[in-house]
Scaffold this active site. Structure first.
Site, PDB file in Angstrom:
ATOM      1  N   ASP A   1     -11.099   2.332   4.567  1.00 52.17           N
ATOM      2  CA  ASP A   1     -11.419   0.909   4.364  1.00 52.17           C
ATOM      3  C   ASP A   1     -12.928   0.699   4.219  1.00 52.17           C
ATOM      4  OD1 ASP A   1      -9.160  -0.780   4.287  1.00 52.17           O
ATOM      5  OD2 ASP A   1      -8.846  -0.572   6.446  1.00 52.17           O
TER       6      ASP A   1
ATOM      7  N   GLN B   1      -4.669  -1.980   9.928  1.00 50.10           N
ATOM      8  CA  GLN B   1      -4.538  -3.264   9.227  1.00 50.10           C
ATOM      9  C   GLN B   1      -5.098  -4.395  10.081  1.00 50.10           C
ATOM     10  OE1 GLN B   1      -3.412  -3.634   6.032  1.00 50.10           O
ATOM     11  NE2 GLN B   1      -3.896  -5.811   6.183  1.00 50.10           N
TER      12      GLN B   1
ATOM     13  N   LYS C   1       0.834  -1.201   0.000  1.00 44.78           N
ATOM     14  CA  LYS C   1       0.000   0.000   0.000  1.00 44.78           C
ATOM     15  C   LYS C   1       0.875   1.261   0.000  1.00 44.78           C
ATOM     16  CE  LYS C   1      -3.783  -2.384   2.364  1.00 44.78           C
ATOM     17  NZ  LYS C   1      -4.398  -2.754   3.658  1.00 44.78           N
TER      18      LYS C   1
HETATM   19  N1  GUN Z   1      -6.811  -7.208   6.074  1.00 43.57           N
HETATM   20  C1  GUN Z   1      -7.159  -7.908   4.967  1.00 43.57           C
HETATM   21  N2  GUN Z   1      -7.697  -7.081   4.054  1.00 43.57           N
HETATM   22  C2  GUN Z   1      -7.699  -5.849   4.593  1.00 43.57           C
HETATM   23  C3  GUN Z   1      -8.112  -4.573   4.118  1.00 43.57           C
HETATM   24  O1  GUN Z   1      -8.635  -4.399   3.017  1.00 43.57           O
HETATM   25  N3  GUN Z   1      -7.917  -3.544   4.966  1.00 43.57           N
HETATM   26  C4  GUN Z   1      -7.382  -3.692   6.189  1.00 43.57           C
HETATM   27  N4  GUN Z   1      -7.246  -2.623   6.960  1.00 43.57           N
HETATM   28  N5  GUN Z   1      -6.973  -4.859   6.665  1.00 43.57           N
HETATM   29  C5  GUN Z   1      -7.136  -5.926   5.861  1.00 43.57           C
END
Ligand code: GUN
Length: 298
Positions: A125, A102, A58
């Site tokens: 998110d 996350q 990211k």
């Molecule tokens: N863990 C797995 N997929 C995601 C996501 O799209 N965002 C976040 N914050 N954690 C994740």
């Protein structure tokens, strides 16, 4: 469609690059208007290798399109209160547009409490209960990146879900449930079935699917017998399987047995190089949207 050549690959690498190119141009136009660059803060707790890899990916994507980032990497034994304090500080910081915590979080934390502590206007998110509620109501603020990425892949490939029997395997809050809500909207108009671990005769459902989305987190469990000829197959799974011949000792496979299913599908996404890259790209789009939202309310 029975031969391999006629099944078209939904190439996440190329499609995500196209999304990033669009976002970069939009951010350039935004900063040309005198705004500062969008800013995303990521919070990572512990050392889950997959989470570390996601956050690194990211950061790299953000840099490419002109989004500034910082990552708070907290120890696995950080208290929930300390994490909430960090989130509250980011909520109050006007230089932060988007906040991403996350997942998964360590077992001693309650994910719902932490997610709902993020300011809904910064929840890029789209996992905050207010944002999920808005999505279900049909007035979304941020669309969760994986289902958003799936819709983007379809529209950029000129696949219209209208009237399709869409079968989603997996009922997670991150993928299955929001995707069902999105496919039901009048902008998509699919007929949606959501299957899960307690579904009786899963194959009877998947075999009806014009659009089959596998999001159960189980390696290669969708085989050719479970897929209708000419279906669109979207593989959300990213599973690590041991592979002593691989440099890292494992390789990534999806929820779909790609080699078996590909000849039967009209369109199919690979793993890696499919939905995962779209997820990352859509987060960038949401972060630009967060910057716009904050500028409008400043
Ligand atoms: N863990 C797995 N997929 C995601 C996501 O799209 N965002 C976040 N914050 N954690 C994740």
């Amino acid at each position: 469609m029975t031969d391999d050549a006629s099944s078209s690959l939904l190439d996440g690498r190329a499609l995500a690059q196209a999304v990033r190119d669009d976002v970069r141009a939009d951010i350039q136009a935004w900063t040309d208007e005198g705004h500062r660059a969008p800013f995303l803060s990521a919070v990572l707790v512990g050392d889950n290798p997959a989470s570390l890899a996601y956050v690194r990916g990211k950061e790299k994507d953000a840099a490419e399109v002109g989004i500034d980032t910082n990552t708070y990497h907290l120890d696995a034994d950080t208290s929930q209160d300390a994490l909430l304090e960090r989130v509250h500080a980011l909520n109050a910081d006007d230089s932060v547009d988007g906040i991403l915590v996350q997942l998964p979080l360590p077992d001693h934390m309650d994910e719902h409490t932490v997610i709902d502590a993020v300011a809904p206007s910064k929840d890029v998110d789209g996992f905050h209960s207010e944002n999920l509620g808005r999505l279900l109501r049909g007035t979304p603020r941020y669309i969760p990146a994986t289902p958003f990425g799936i819709l983007e892949m379809l529209s950029r490939s000129e696949i219209d879900p209208e009237g399709m029997d869409a079968v989603i395997v997996g009922r997670s809050t991150i993928v299955g449930k929001p995707l069902a809500a999105l496919l039901l909207r009048r902008t998509a108009n699919a007929t949606v079935t959501v299957c899960h671990s307690r579904t009786r005769d899963l194959a009877a459902h998947t075999r009806r699917a014009d659009l089959l989305v596998a999001a159960a987190g189980q390696a290669a469990f969708i085989d050719a017998d479970m897929v209708k000829e000419g279906a669109v197959v979207i593989d959300v799974g990213i599973n690590r399987v041991d592979d002593p011949s691989a440099e890292r000792g494992y390789r990534l496979v999806g929820d779909v047995d790609f080699a078996e299913v590909r000849p039967k599908a009209a369109h199919i996404t690979p793993v890696p190089g499919g939905v995962g890259l779209m997820t990352r790209a859509m987060l960038l789009k949401n972060t630009l949207q967060a910057a716009r939202l904050h500028a409008a309310h400043a």
